[in-house]
Design a protein around this motif. Structure first.
Motif, PDB file in Angstrom:
ATOM      1  N   LEU A  73       0.790  -1.226   0.000  1.00 39.21           N
ATOM      2  CA  LEU A  73       0.000   0.000   0.000  1.00 39.21           C
ATOM      3  C   LEU A  73       0.826   1.283   0.000  1.00 39.21           C
ATOM      4  O   LEU A  73       0.290   2.360  -0.239  1.00 39.21           O
ATOM      5  CB  LEU A  73      -0.970  -0.007   1.188  1.00 39.21           C
ATOM      6  N   ASP A  74       2.128   1.172   0.229  1.00 42.68           N
ATOM      7  CA  ASP A  74       2.998   2.356   0.238  1.00 42.68           C
ATOM      8  C   ASP A  74       3.195   2.848  -1.202  1.00 42.68           C
ATOM      9  O   ASP A  74       3.805   2.167  -2.015  1.00 42.68           O
ATOM     10  CB  ASP A  74       4.346   2.000   0.870  1.00 42.68           C
ATOM     11  N   PRO A  75       2.705   4.033  -1.530  1.00 43.92           N
ATOM     12  CA  PRO A  75       2.828   4.534  -2.911  1.00 43.92           C
ATOM     13  C   PRO A  75       4.272   4.833  -3.321  1.00 43.92           C
ATOM     14  O   PRO A  75       4.556   4.979  -4.503  1.00 43.92           O
ATOM     15  CB  PRO A  75       1.984   5.811  -2.903  1.00 43.92           C
ATOM     16  N   ASN A  76       5.172   4.923  -2.359  1.00 42.14           N
ATOM     17  CA  ASN A  76       6.572   5.197  -2.674  1.00 42.14           C
ATOM     18  C   ASN A  76       7.391   3.947  -2.947  1.00 42.14           C
ATOM     19  O   ASN A  76       8.553   4.048  -3.327  1.00 42.14           O
ATOM     20  CB  ASN A  76       7.219   5.986  -1.533  1.00 42.14           C
ATOM     21  N   PRO A  97      -5.609  -9.118   1.908  1.00 41.52           N
ATOM     22  CA  PRO A  97      -6.701  -8.425   1.216  1.00 41.52           C
ATOM     23  C   PRO A  97      -6.369  -8.221  -0.277  1.00 41.52           C
ATOM     24  O   PRO A  97      -6.078  -7.115  -0.724  1.00 41.52           O
ATOM     25  CB  PRO A  97      -6.784  -7.088   1.958  1.00 41.52           C
ATOM     26  N   PHE A  98      -6.398  -9.322  -1.020  1.00 41.92           N
ATOM     27  CA  PHE A  98      -5.971  -9.283  -2.414  1.00 41.92           C
ATOM     28  C   PHE A  98      -6.721  -8.254  -3.248  1.00 41.92           C
ATOM     29  O   PHE A  98      -6.153  -7.658  -4.157  1.00 41.92           O
ATOM     30  CB  PHE A  98      -6.107 -10.670  -3.056  1.00 41.92           C
ATOM     31  N   SER A  99      -8.002  -8.016  -2.959  1.00 39.92           N
ATOM     32  CA  SER A  99      -8.760  -7.055  -3.771  1.00 39.92           C
ATOM     33  C   SER A  99      -8.164  -5.654  -3.672  1.00 39.92           C
ATOM     34  O   SER A  99      -8.137  -4.917  -4.662  1.00 39.92           O
ATOM     35  CB  SER A  99     -10.234  -7.046  -3.372  1.00 39.92           C
ATOM     36  N   SER A 100      -7.641  -5.270  -2.503  1.00 39.26           N
ATOM     37  CA  SER A 100      -7.013  -3.945  -2.402  1.00 39.26           C
ATOM     38  C   SER A 100      -5.632  -3.940  -3.046  1.00 39.26           C
ATOM     39  O   SER A 100      -5.135  -2.884  -3.437  1.00 39.26           O
ATOM     40  CB  SER A 100      -6.920  -3.500  -0.941  1.00 39.26           C
ATOM     41  N   PHE A 101      -5.012  -5.093  -3.177  1.00 38.57           N
ATOM     42  CA  PHE A 101      -3.698  -5.181  -3.825  1.00 38.57           C
ATOM     43  C   PHE A 101      -3.804  -4.935  -5.327  1.00 38.57           C
ATOM     44  O   PHE A 101      -2.864  -4.503  -5.961  1.00 38.57           O
ATOM     45  CB  PHE A 101      -3.073  -6.551  -3.587  1.00 38.57           C
ATOM     46  N   ASN A 104      -2.786  -1.590  -6.397  1.00 39.36           N
ATOM     47  CA  ASN A 104      -1.432  -1.171  -6.022  1.00 39.36           C
ATOM     48  C   ASN A 104      -0.392  -2.165  -6.519  1.00 39.36           C
ATOM     49  O   ASN A 104       0.370  -2.714  -5.721  1.00 39.36           O
ATOM     50  CB  ASN A 104      -1.331  -1.062  -4.491  1.00 39.36           C
ATOM     51  N   PRO A 105      -0.324  -2.415  -7.814  1.00 42.96           N
ATOM     52  CA  PRO A 105       0.605  -3.447  -8.287  1.00 42.96           C
ATOM     53  C   PRO A 105       2.067  -3.065  -8.050  1.00 42.96           C
ATOM     54  O   PRO A 105       2.456  -1.913  -8.213  1.00 42.96           O
ATOM     55  CB  PRO A 105       0.295  -3.545  -9.781  1.00 42.96           C
ATOM     56  N   LYS A 106       2.823  -4.050  -7.630  1.00 42.65           N
ATOM     57  CA  LYS A 106       4.263  -3.883  -7.413  1.00 42.65           C
ATOM     58  C   LYS A 106       4.951  -5.068  -8.070  1.00 42.65           C
ATOM     59  O   LYS A 106       4.370  -6.143  -8.199  1.00 42.65           O
ATOM     60  CB  LYS A 106       4.622  -3.925  -5.922  1.00 42.65           C
ATOM     61  N   LEU A 107       6.179  -4.881  -8.442  1.00 40.37           N
ATOM     62  CA  LEU A 107       6.961  -6.026  -8.865  1.00 40.37           C
ATOM     63  C   LEU A 107       7.319  -6.790  -7.594  1.00 40.37           C
ATOM     64  O   LEU A 107       7.709  -6.196  -6.591  1.00 40.37           O
ATOM     65  CB  LEU A 107       8.206  -5.574  -9.619  1.00 40.37           C
ATOM     66  N   MET A 122      -0.792 -13.468  -8.276  1.00 40.60           N
ATOM     67  CA  MET A 122      -1.131 -13.611  -9.697  1.00 40.60           C
ATOM     68  C   MET A 122      -2.614 -13.912  -9.878  1.00 40.60           C
ATOM     69  O   MET A 122      -3.287 -13.269 -10.686  1.00 40.60           O
ATOM     70  CB  MET A 122      -0.290 -14.710 -10.339  1.00 40.60           C
ATOM     71  N   SER A 123      -3.138 -14.886  -9.136  1.00 44.84           N
ATOM     72  CA  SER A 123      -4.513 -15.324  -9.372  1.00 44.84           C
ATOM     73  C   SER A 123      -5.561 -14.408  -8.737  1.00 44.84           C
ATOM     74  O   SER A 123      -6.645 -14.248  -9.298  1.00 44.84           O
ATOM     75  CB  SER A 123      -4.700 -16.763  -8.889  1.00 44.84           C
ATOM     76  N   CYS A 124      -5.265 -13.814  -7.611  1.00 45.39           N
ATOM     77  CA  CYS A 124      -6.277 -13.007  -6.905  1.00 45.39           C
ATOM     78  C   CYS A 124      -6.123 -11.504  -7.095  1.00 45.39           C
ATOM     79  O   CYS A 124      -7.082 -10.759  -6.911  1.00 45.39           O
ATOM     80  CB  CYS A 124      -6.236 -13.327  -5.420  1.00 45.39           C
ATOM     81  N   ALA A 125      -4.916 -11.044  -7.430  1.00 45.61           N
ATOM     82  CA  ALA A 125      -4.708  -9.602  -7.601  1.00 45.61           C
ATOM     83  C   ALA A 125      -4.287  -9.243  -9.022  1.00 45.61           C
ATOM     84  O   ALA A 125      -4.174  -8.065  -9.343  1.00 45.61           O
ATOM     85  CB  ALA A 125      -3.663  -9.101  -6.600  1.00 45.61           C
ATOM     86  N   GLY A 126      -4.020 -10.236  -9.858  1.00 46.66           N
ATOM     87  CA  GLY A 126      -3.665  -9.967 -11.250  1.00 46.66           C
ATOM     88  C   GLY A 126      -2.254  -9.454 -11.460  1.00 46.66           C
ATOM     89  O   GLY A 126      -1.941  -8.895 -12.504  1.00 46.66           O
ATOM     90  N   TRP A 127      -1.389  -9.636 -10.467  1.00 41.32           N
ATOM     91  CA  TRP A 127      -0.017  -9.130 -10.562  1.00 41.32           C
ATOM     92  C   TRP A 127       0.857 -10.003 -11.451  1.00 41.32           C
ATOM     93  O   TRP A 127       0.620 -11.191 -11.629  1.00 41.32           O
ATOM     94  CB  TRP A 127       0.634  -9.129  -9.189  1.00 41.32           C
ATOM     95  N   THR A 128       1.911  -9.401 -11.952  1.00 40.27           N
ATOM     96  CA  THR A 128       3.008 -10.122 -12.569  1.00 40.27           C
ATOM     97  C   THR A 128       4.071 -10.248 -11.490  1.00 40.27           C
ATOM     98  O   THR A 128       4.428  -9.247 -10.861  1.00 40.27           O
ATOM     99  CB  THR A 128       3.579  -9.343 -13.772  1.00 40.27           C
TER     100      THR A 128
END
Length: 156
Positions: A73-76, A97-101, A104-107, A122-128
């Protein structure tokens, strides 16, 4: 179908959060890994609870979860690197809380027990995510760390 999240390039000057969602780690290996990142020009943002220990875990489930959520959640923060694998990250999955993630995608980088988090992100927040060296491994093999950092920055 939802759009893929957009990620910032993670090059020198970027902030990388360090989290310990699994087992505790050796301080000297941590310091070597931090040195690799700082020498490459990254700002390191360690989680507040990373040095906590509870038996074979790097702190309580709540401590480890708190640091992960705070890093996301840290924007920095541009990327998250796990300090060590081992055991324990799977215990966090039901409480993340994957929905809030998703907003806020991060590597995200790590391996071993961290695979639980890769699959959830990957499956719940759509991240790479990147199955790559944990921080302690980066200190042990700086050339591998440089290779990973080159990919994240878009240089390779």
């Amino acid at each position: 179908m939802s759009e893929k999240p957009e990620y910032k390039k993670v090059g020198p000057g970027s902030s990388i959060a360090l989290v310990a969602p699994a087992s505790p780690f050796e301080a000297d290996k941590y310091e070597k890994g931090v040195q690799v990142l700082q020498t490459a020009g990254y700002r390191v943002v360690p989680g507040r609870n990373i040095f906590n220990k509870q038996s074979y875990l790097a702190g309580t489930d709540q401590d480890r979860l708190h640091d992960l959520i705070e890093a996301v959640l840290d924007p920095n923060v541009d990327a998250i690197i796990c300090i060590r694998g081992g055991y324990g990250s799977g215990r966090l999955l039901p409480r993340i809380p994957f929905s809030s993630f998703r907003r806020n995608p991060k590597l995200f980088i790590g391996h071993s027990d961290i695979t639980f988090l890769h699959l959830g992100l990957m499956s719940c927040a759509g991240w790479t995510t990147f199955h790559g060296p944990n921080l302690t491994g980066m200190g042990e093999a700086p050339q591998r760390a440089q290779s990973v950092l080159s990919v994240l920055s878009g240089e390779a």
